[in-house]
Design a protein around this motif. Structure first.
Motif, short mmCIF file in Angstrom:
data_model
loop_
_atom_site.label_atom_id
_atom_site.label_comp_id
_atom_site.label_asym_id
_atom_site.label_seq_id
_atom_site.Cartn_x
_atom_site.Cartn_y
_atom_site.Cartn_z
N UNK A 34 0.87 -1.18 0.00
CA UNK A 34 0.00 0.00 0.00
C UNK A 34 0.90 1.23 0.00
N UNK A 35 1.62 1.39 -1.10
CA UNK A 35 2.58 2.49 -1.20
C UNK A 35 1.86 3.80 -1.47
N UNK A 36 2.06 4.76 -0.60
CA UNK A 36 1.49 6.09 -0.79
C UNK A 36 2.57 7.12 -0.49
N UNK A 37 2.43 8.29 -1.09
CA UNK A 37 3.38 9.37 -0.85
C UNK A 37 2.66 10.69 -0.63
N UNK A 38 1.91 11.14 -1.65
CA UNK A 38 1.20 12.42 -1.54
C UNK A 38 -0.29 12.21 -1.77
N UNK A 39 -1.08 12.72 -0.84
CA UNK A 39 -2.53 12.59 -0.98
C UNK A 39 -3.22 13.88 -0.60
N UNK A 319 -2.75 34.10 7.43
CA UNK A 319 -1.44 34.72 7.74
C UNK A 319 -0.80 35.27 6.47
N UNK A 320 0.33 35.98 6.60
CA UNK A 320 1.01 36.50 5.41
C UNK A 320 1.28 35.40 4.39
N UNK A 321 1.00 35.68 3.12
CA UNK A 321 1.11 34.66 2.07
C UNK A 321 2.49 34.04 1.99
N UNK A 322 3.51 34.86 2.08
CA UNK A 322 4.88 34.35 1.97
C UNK A 322 5.18 33.35 3.09
N UNK A 323 4.74 33.67 4.29
CA UNK A 323 4.97 32.78 5.44
C UNK A 323 4.20 31.48 5.29
N UNK A 324 2.95 31.59 4.86
CA UNK A 324 2.12 30.40 4.66
C UNK A 324 2.73 29.46 3.62
N UNK A 325 3.17 30.00 2.50
CA UNK A 325 3.73 29.16 1.45
C UNK A 325 5.07 28.57 1.86
N UNK A 326 5.85 29.35 2.63
CA UNK A 326 7.13 28.83 3.13
C UNK A 326 6.90 27.66 4.08
N UNK A 327 5.87 27.78 4.94
CA UNK A 327 5.54 26.68 5.85
C UNK A 327 5.22 25.42 5.07
N UNK A 328 4.37 25.54 4.06
CA UNK A 328 4.01 24.38 3.25
C UNK A 328 5.22 23.78 2.54
N UNK A 329 6.04 24.62 1.95
CA UNK A 329 7.20 24.12 1.22
C UNK A 329 8.17 23.39 2.14
N UNK A 330 8.40 23.94 3.33
CA UNK A 330 9.31 23.28 4.28
C UNK A 330 8.73 21.96 4.79
N UNK A 335 9.01 16.08 4.82
CA UNK A 335 8.30 14.83 4.54
C UNK A 335 9.11 13.97 3.57
N UNK A 336 9.61 14.61 2.51
CA UNK A 336 10.38 13.88 1.50
C UNK A 336 11.70 13.36 2.08
N UNK A 369 3.89 25.38 -3.85
CA UNK A 369 4.45 25.27 -2.50
C UNK A 369 4.48 23.84 -2.00
N UNK A 370 3.48 23.05 -2.38
CA UNK A 370 3.45 21.65 -1.94
C UNK A 370 4.10 20.73 -2.95
N UNK A 371 4.89 21.32 -3.85
CA UNK A 371 5.72 20.59 -4.79
C UNK A 371 4.93 19.75 -5.78
N UNK A 372 3.74 20.25 -6.15
CA UNK A 372 2.91 19.54 -7.12
C UNK A 372 2.95 20.21 -8.49
N UNK A 373 3.73 21.26 -8.63
CA UNK A 373 3.86 21.96 -9.90
C UNK A 373 5.34 22.09 -10.27
#
Length: 373
Positions: A34-39, A319-330, A335-336, A369-373
């Motif tokens: 049951x291999x999963x990575x991103x959902x 919250x500020x967009x830059x901070x929000x996207x940085x949180x997601x990216x980190x 996770x990876x 930000x979530x590395x899907x693009x």
């Protein structure tokens, strides 16, 4: 699995659970791939929604499933609520189960795995409140019976495409209450499906710190240990209308210190709002903190030889967009690095704002930000 093997499995399980102080030790069965990575979580569909009939069916469609696949996700986490799936007398709601089965089938056809998550019970809600599940024996037996009925309906779906999550964000501070519930619910499902992948969360609230209190069944590779992550909560739920911090309007940041003492002191809002966030003063978050927290879960999982899964994480757009996207990216980066599968909250959401689809359009910055693009 042949009858003899099933019988041997249950001899070992029953022997292991004849005394509540003893752990569950299952006889080995073949590990399901049951291999999963991103959902992505499919919120407000079969859970937390008043939509019924055509309106419910239109909310999440085959087009949405194809879109999720095209974005590069490999699975969905599908929350369901007891009040949608079962009538008050415990009988199945046929239309709801037809829709559930259609959704799973469509996902399987599109090579998307599915985790069916029991999100809300009539006896248990993840926002705490007056939950009777952990104190009422009848409610517990009813909970196990619900899972038997779900299993009876879904057992024909492939083991490598469908998993069951016992309960979303269990609300108890007493580890024995959750561990005992896990044991009994696990056995109820295993009686019908010895090889189904079962997702088991931590208590309280599926927190990373609760992993160390879990007593998972031993010798069963078809288990996934799950936690959720919304830290720092002041950032991810900044001004969230359903929280005690909704009226706080001070500055928040990521990465680094979420809020300084000076920023807290200079915030112009009611004392009640300040009291709600006082505990965050001076707290600091970055990738190193994520690694430290996630490694606590990985250490427990290694002891049992099971996968780790972050079943929910996300940040509101407040919250500020830059901070929000940085949180997601980190978050994605860590996770990876650590090999942790995850499911973002959530797919589409015109209600609270977490969704990667808003007003019918994708949030392109979020997807990057979530590395899907």
């Amino acid at each position: 699995m042949n009858t003899k093997k099933i019988f041997a499995f249950f001899l070992s399980v029953v022997a292991a659970t004849s005394c509540m102080s003893r752990e569950v030790v299952a006889e080995p069965v073949d590990a399901v791939v049951f291999d999963i990575k991103r959902g992505v979580n499919i919120a407000y569909f079969l859970s937390q929604s008043t939509h019924r009939g055509d309106a419910r069916a239109r909310y999440f469609t085959a087009k949405d499933i194809r879109t999720i696949k095209e974005y590069g996700f490999d699975h969905i986490r599908l929350p369901i609520d007891e009040e949608q799936m079962f009538k008050t007398d415990g009988s199945l709601d046929a239309k709801a189960f037809d829709l559930l089965k259609w959704t799973i089938d469509c996902c399987v056809q599109n090579e998307l795995k599915v985790i069916v998550d029991m999100h809300i019970l009539r006896s248990h809600h993840f926002t705490s409140g007056s939950n009777s599940l952990f104190t009422d024996k009848a409610a517990q037996e009813y909970f196990y019976e619900l899972w038997r009925k779900i299993s009876e309906e879904l057992h024909d779906f492939p083991n490598d495409m469908l998993a069951y999550e016992l309960l979303n964000e269990p609300q108890t501070q007493k580890k024995d209450e959750w561990n005992n519930l896990v044991k009994n619910c696990y056995l109820a499902i295993r009686e019908l499906e010895p090889e189904r992948v079962i997702v088991i969360g931590t208590a309280p609230s599926q927190s990373y710190s609760g992993a160390k209190y879990l007593d998972l069944p031993r010798n069963d590779k078809n288990i996934i240990l799950s936690f959720h992550y919304y830290n720092p909560f002041l950032l991810t739920h900044y001004k969230a209308s359903w929280t005690s911090q909704r009226d706080f309007n001070g500055a928040v940041h990521y990465p680094g210190v979420t809020i300084t003492q000076e920023e807290f002191d200079s915030a112009h809002c009611m004392p009640e709002a300040k009291n709600a966030v006082q505990g965050y003063i001076g707290e600091s978050y970055d990738r190193s903190v994520f690694r430290k927290h996630f490694n606590e879960v990985l250490g427990v999982a290694a002891k049992y030889g099971v996968q780790v899964y972050c079943g929910e994480y996300g940040c509101l757009p407040s919250p500020p967009t830059e901070d929000r996207l940085a949180w997601h990216s980190d978050m994605e980066t860590v996770f990876d690095e650590l090999g942790i599968a995850r499911a973002i909250w959530c797919y589409k959401d015109d209600k609270d704002g977490f969704g990667i689809i808003k007003d019918g359009k994708p949030d392109e910055a979020m997807l990057r930000a979530i590395h899907m693009k």
